[in-house]
Design a protein around this motif. Structure first.
Motif, PDB file in Angstrom:
ATOM      1  N   PRO A 149       0.838  -1.203   0.000  1.00  0.00           N
ATOM      2  CA  PRO A 149       0.000   0.000   0.000  1.00  0.00           C
ATOM      3  C   PRO A 149       0.873   1.253   0.000  1.00  0.00           C
ATOM      4  N   GLY A 150       0.563   2.167  -0.884  1.00  0.00           N
ATOM      5  CA  GLY A 150       1.398   3.352  -1.035  1.00  0.00           C
ATOM      6  C   GLY A 150       2.581   3.145  -1.951  1.00  0.00           C
ATOM      7  N   GLY A 151       2.766   1.917  -2.451  1.00  0.00           N
ATOM      8  CA  GLY A 151       3.884   1.620  -3.335  1.00  0.00           C
ATOM      9  C   GLY A 151       3.732   2.305  -4.684  1.00  0.00           C
ATOM     10  N   ARG A 152       4.846   2.402  -5.412  1.00  0.00           N
ATOM     11  CA  ARG A 152       4.893   3.186  -6.632  1.00  0.00           C
ATOM     12  C   ARG A 152       5.181   2.320  -7.859  1.00  0.00           C
ATOM     13  N   LEU A 153       4.540   2.688  -8.949  1.00  0.00           N
ATOM     14  CA  LEU A 153       4.681   1.983 -10.223  1.00  0.00           C
ATOM     15  C   LEU A 153       5.338   2.898 -11.247  1.00  0.00           C
ATOM     16  N   LEU A 154       6.273   2.332 -12.015  1.00  0.00           N
ATOM     17  CA  LEU A 154       6.857   3.033 -13.161  1.00  0.00           C
ATOM     18  C   LEU A 154       6.799   2.122 -14.369  1.00  0.00           C
ATOM     19  N   ILE A 155       6.259   2.641 -15.463  1.00  0.00           N
ATOM     20  CA  ILE A 155       6.265   1.933 -16.745  1.00  0.00           C
ATOM     21  C   ILE A 155       6.938   2.826 -17.772  1.00  0.00           C
ATOM     22  N   ARG A 208       7.894   6.819 -23.579  1.00  0.00           N
ATOM     23  CA  ARG A 208       6.729   7.365 -22.895  1.00  0.00           C
ATOM     24  C   ARG A 208       6.666   6.683 -21.539  1.00  0.00           C
ATOM     25  N   TYR A 209       6.602   7.466 -20.467  1.00  0.00           N
ATOM     26  CA  TYR A 209       6.552   6.855 -19.144  1.00  0.00           C
ATOM     27  C   TYR A 209       5.218   7.144 -18.474  1.00  0.00           C
ATOM     28  N   VAL A 210       4.824   6.223 -17.619  1.00  0.00           N
ATOM     29  CA  VAL A 210       3.630   6.377 -16.790  1.00  0.00           C
ATOM     30  C   VAL A 210       4.021   6.058 -15.360  1.00  0.00           C
ATOM     31  N   THR A 211       3.653   6.926 -14.444  1.00  0.00           N
ATOM     32  CA  THR A 211       3.877   6.681 -13.021  1.00  0.00           C
ATOM     33  C   THR A 211       2.529   6.625 -12.312  1.00  0.00           C
ATOM     34  N   ALA A 212       2.464   5.859 -11.245  1.00  0.00           N
ATOM     35  CA  ALA A 212       1.212   5.717 -10.486  1.00  0.00           C
ATOM     36  C   ALA A 212       1.554   5.152  -9.125  1.00  0.00           C
TER      37      ALA A 212
END
Length: 219
Positions: A149-155, A208-212
């Motif tokens: 929970p609260g962790g971060r994603l990078l694509i 192209r990057y996506v963060t979430a």
């Protein structure tokens, strides 16, 4: 040498996606393809991931470990695990990695062996387009599952050229998966997987990057 010559169609029965077979050749291709900017791009991706000292990070589809090593430098006292379905490419990753907080394991994006909520950051670069469309949603669900929970994603994904000539050249070099990469679907897929706080942007020349993040607060 085109990227297609460095990939295999499902040589590993654990995945229906494409896997890298020739690690050294892939690194040479990457250096040329990024015009000498590969290191700069991956360092910026590591920053954008939000990874920080002490974090536990998972790099999915790590290939030869190029981004994995940059993430390891950022987390310092933390750890980074790179997973990839190709045992051959992981041999090169291990041989070229000096960071002691960085390890590698065979694994597939759509069925990760990691336990639930075991990582602070999950990252991947130039991986999703190697999966058939029906597996991309499953891979994103796995990323959500293993994040705390609260962790971060990078694509990080390949951004095709806007002009027809450039796109035709990319298709000749790499194949249709990159030339026709449907980036407009990426953010909706991330949202459908349950992620929040979605942001995006471009890194020159091709990314192209996506963060979430995964909603919730780390205990």
């Amino acid at each position: 040498m085109g990227l297609g010559h460095l990939l295999h169609n499902n040589p590993d029965p654990g995945t229906d996606g494409l896997t890298i077979d020739h690690g050294a050749g892939y690194d040479v291709f990457g250096a040329v393809f990024f015009g000498g900017r590969r290191g700069r791009v991956c360092r910026r991706l590591a920053e954008l991931s939000g990874a920080r000292d002490g974090d536990h990070v998972l790099d999915i589809g790590c290939g030869t470990g190029y981004l994995t090593r940059r993430l390891a430098a950022v987390v310092d006292t933390g750890t980074v695990v790179g997973v990839d379905p190709s045992a051959k490419v992981l041999e090169r990753a291990r041989a070229t990695t000096k960071e002691t907080n960085c390890t590698y394991a065979v694994g597939v994006a759509e069925s990760l062996s990691a336990t639930d909520e075991s990582f602070d950051v999950v990252a991947n670069c130039l991986m999703l387009h190697h999966l058939p469309e029906e597996l991309r949603t499953r891979a994103l669900s796995e990323m959500w599952r293993v994040l705390r929970p609260g962790g971060r994603l990078l694509i990080g994904e390949f951004r095709p050229p806007a002009n027809h000539l450039g796109n035709h050249l990319i298709e000749a070099l790499t194949g249709p998966a990159m030339a026709d990469n449907p980036l407009h679907l990426l953010e909706p897929m991330v949202a459908d997987a349950g992620f929040v706080g979605i942001g995006s942007g471009d890194l020159h020349p091709w990314i192209r990057y996506v963060t979430a993040s995964k909603s919730g607060v780390v205990a």
